[in-house]
Motif scaffolding. Structure first.
Motif, PDB file in Angstrom:
ATOM      1  N   GLN A  30       0.795  -1.226   0.000  1.00 63.36           N
ATOM      2  CA  GLN A  30       0.000   0.000   0.000  1.00 63.36           C
ATOM      3  C   GLN A  30       0.824   1.271   0.000  1.00 63.36           C
ATOM      4  OE1 GLN A  30      -2.734  -0.179   3.255  1.00 63.36           O
ATOM      5  NE2 GLN A  30      -3.835  -1.914   2.409  1.00 63.36           N
ATOM      6  N   GLU A 104       0.280  12.041 -11.198  1.00 62.22           N
ATOM      7  CA  GLU A 104       0.525  10.597 -11.291  1.00 62.22           C
ATOM      8  C   GLU A 104       1.873  10.168 -10.717  1.00 62.22           C
ATOM      9  OE1 GLU A 104       1.918   9.349 -15.558  1.00 62.22           O
ATOM     10  OE2 GLU A 104       0.221  10.733 -15.702  1.00 62.22           O
ATOM     11  N   LYS A 117       2.708   6.304  -4.777  1.00 56.50           N
ATOM     12  CA  LYS A 117       2.567   4.846  -4.822  1.00 56.50           C
ATOM     13  C   LYS A 117       1.418   4.499  -5.759  1.00 56.50           C
ATOM     14  CE  LYS A 117       2.611   0.514  -3.323  1.00 56.50           C
ATOM     15  NZ  LYS A 117       2.739  -0.414  -4.353  1.00 56.50           N
ATOM     16  N   LYS A 118       1.693   3.656  -6.722  1.00 62.03           N
ATOM     17  CA  LYS A 118       0.706   3.220  -7.721  1.00 62.03           C
ATOM     18  C   LYS A 118       0.013   4.426  -8.340  1.00 62.03           C
ATOM     19  CE  LYS A 118      -0.116  -1.464  -6.245  1.00 62.03           C
ATOM     20  NZ  LYS A 118      -1.103  -2.480  -6.022  1.00 62.03           N
ATOM     21  N   ASP A 119      -1.309   4.414  -8.360  1.00 62.20           N
ATOM     22  CA  ASP A 119      -2.041   5.479  -9.037  1.00 62.20           C
ATOM     23  C   ASP A 119      -2.794   6.405  -8.076  1.00 62.20           C
ATOM     24  OD1 ASP A 119      -3.872   3.622  -8.231  1.00 62.20           O
ATOM     25  OD2 ASP A 119      -4.940   3.508 -10.134  1.00 62.20           O
ATOM     26  N   CYS A 120      -2.381   6.470  -6.822  1.00 66.31           N
ATOM     27  CA  CYS A 120      -3.121   7.306  -5.865  1.00 66.31           C
ATOM     28  C   CYS A 120      -3.014   8.792  -6.212  1.00 66.31           C
ATOM     29  CB  CYS A 120      -2.696   7.032  -4.428  1.00 66.31           C
ATOM     30  SG  CYS A 120      -1.031   7.545  -4.020  1.00 66.31           S
TER      31      CYS A 120
END
Length: 136
Positions: A30, A104, A117-120
Motif C-alpha cells: 500500500q 501521477e 505509490k501506484k495510481d493514488c
C-alpha cells in the motif's frame, strides 16, 4: 514451570514476528501514509487550484477533498521539486493551512515532495478535477 515460560516466550516471539511480517507486507503493498494530512473535523474550508484556476470547495465536497488527501500513499521523499498542477489548500480550525497536491508521479505536502505509490496521485487529480467541474 520453567518449560511453560519457554514455550510461552516462543509463541510470543512467533506472534510478534508474524505481526511484523504483516506490517512490512502491508507497507510494501500500500505504500507509506503521509503524516499530518488534514482531518475532516479540523478543516473549515478549502481552495482547489488546477492549472492556475482557483475555486473554493463547497461544504458539500469538503469531506471528499479531505478523503482524497488522506488516501495518498508514497514510497518516500524525492529530490524532484516540481509542483503538481492540482493543489488543495485546507484552512484548519486553528487558523493554519495545509497544502496538498498530487499528480501521477509526485505528491506535494507543505514543502515536501514524495514519490506517488501506484495510481493514488492520479486518483487525487481525477477526483479533484471532478470537484472542480461540479460533478453532481
Amino acid at each position: 514451570m520453567a518449560d511453560k515460560k519457554v514455550k510461552g516466550r516462543k509463541w510470543i516471539g512467533i506472534f510478534l514476528g508474524c505481526m511484523l511480517g504483516v506490517m512490512i507486507g502491508t507497507t510494501l503493498m500500500q505504500g507509506l501514509p503521509i503524516l499530518g494530512m488534514p482531518k475532516e473535523d479540523e478543516v473549515v474550508g478549502a481552495i482547489l487550484e488546477i492549472d492556475g484556476k482557483v475555486q473554493e470547495i463547497s461544504q458539500e465536497d469538503l469531506g471528499l477533498s479531505v478523503l482524497i488527501a488522506r488516501g495518498l500513499r508514497c514510497w518516500g521523499p524525492v529530490s524532484e521539486q516540481q509542483l503538481p498542477d492540482t493543489m488543495i489548500t485546507y484552512q484548519m480550525k486553528d487558523g493554519s493551512s495545509i497544502v496538498v497536491g498530487a499528480d501521477e508521479n509526485i505528491i506535494y505536502k507543505d514543502g515536501k515532495f514524495y514519490r506517488s505509490k501506484k495510481d493514488c496521485g492520479a486518483f487525487f487529480e481525477t477526483v479533484a478535477q471532478g470537484i472542480f467541474d461540479g460533478w453532481h
